[in-house]
Enzyme design. Structure first.
Site, PDB file in Angstrom:
ATOM      1  N   ASP A   8       0.866  -1.169   0.000  1.00 24.39           N
ATOM      2  CA  ASP A   8       0.000   0.000   0.000  1.00 24.39           C
ATOM      3  C   ASP A   8       0.912   1.231   0.000  1.00 24.39           C
ATOM      4  OD1 ASP A   8      -2.351   1.651   0.535  1.00 24.39           O
ATOM      5  OD2 ASP A   8      -1.617   1.751   2.585  1.00 24.39           O
ATOM      6  N   ASP A  10      -0.163   5.115   0.905  1.00 26.70           N
ATOM      7  CA  ASP A  10      -0.413   6.065   1.994  1.00 26.70           C
ATOM      8  C   ASP A  10      -0.509   5.326   3.326  1.00 26.70           C
ATOM      9  OD1 ASP A  10      -1.815   8.827   0.515  1.00 26.70           O
ATOM     10  OD2 ASP A  10      -1.623   6.975  -0.628  1.00 26.70           O
ATOM     11  N   ASP A 168      -1.473  -0.779   6.060  1.00 26.26           N
ATOM     12  CA  ASP A 168      -1.631  -0.224   7.410  1.00 26.26           C
ATOM     13  C   ASP A 168      -3.066  -0.193   7.906  1.00 26.26           C
ATOM     14  OD1 ASP A 168      -2.385   3.193   7.262  1.00 26.26           O
ATOM     15  OD2 ASP A 168      -2.184   1.971   5.479  1.00 26.26           O
TER      16      ASP A 168
END
Length: 215
Positions: A8, A10, A168
């Site tokens: 991922d 961001d 995240d």
């Protein structure tokens, strides 16, 4: 043995929250809506920009028309300012370099729109040869839909069991599960460890370099 590591963007590779918050607040302010503290955006991002704008708008104002109005103000501002404060998380450049030198394939799967995803990856990781850098593309569902990951697997020509997906948020853990690949949650991003646990991450790590022990 993992051949492909998908990240991922961001909250995983880059801390982009301040620039996302500043551009969204710019758009809200232009349209006469209340703005939010930067920290509040940790729980608004992750599902693409339209969902971000929906969450940022006040109750009773979350219409498609208003989302489009916010988007029209946000996009030109963010295109100019998306690297003002965004930076790689500690240890990320070193991790990517070690993975590349170790012969691993590396890719990015983001819900950020494609142009900004490509721009930020090119800016902050120019030495890394990603096999694919995919953001939100026209006509393709955003994560946790597995399409973005499955497209990368086709390019890499690998099986799901040969892949580690690193992110995240709960959206990322769902994406990995929906794609049939192993999910690694990181605790340095936008969402708390409890969210990663709730979405049944296969692994949870606290430092970027810990990825090496999983591949």
């Amino acid at each position: 043995m993992k051949k492909l590591i998908i990240f991922d963007l961001d909250g995983t590779l880059l801390n982009t929250i301040a620039d996302l918050a500043n551009s969204t607040n710019h758009a809200l302010q232009k349209l006469g809506y209340p703005i939010h503290e930067v920290e509040a955006y940790n729980f608004m991002v992750g599902n693409g920009v339209n969902k971000l704008f929906e969450r940022a708008l006040p109750e009773g104002e979350k219409t498609e028309i208003n989302i489009a109005r916010v988007r029209a103000e946000f996009m030109p501002h963010y295109d100019l300012h998306n690297a003002d404060e965004s930076r790689p998380y500690p240890g990320i450049p070193e991790l990517l370099t070690k993975l590349q030198k170790g012969g691993k394939m590396i890719a990015v799967a983001s819900n950020k729109y494609q142009a900004a995803t490509q721009k930020l990856v090119n800016r902050y990781f120019p030495e890394i040869s990603f096999i694919a850098v995919f953001g939100q593309r026209e006509g393709i569902n955003v994560k946790p839909d597995p399409t973005i990951v499955l497209d990368i697997l086709k390019i890499a020509n690998v099986e799901p069991q040969e892949v580690l997906y690193v992110g995240d948020s709960g959206v990322d853990m769902q994406t990995a599960k929906n794609s049939g690949v192993s999910a690694c949650g990181v605790t340095w991003g936008f969402r708390p460890r409890t969210e990663l646990e709730a979405f049944e991450a296969n692994y949870i790590i606290n430092k970027a370099i810990d990825v090496l022990s999983l591949v």
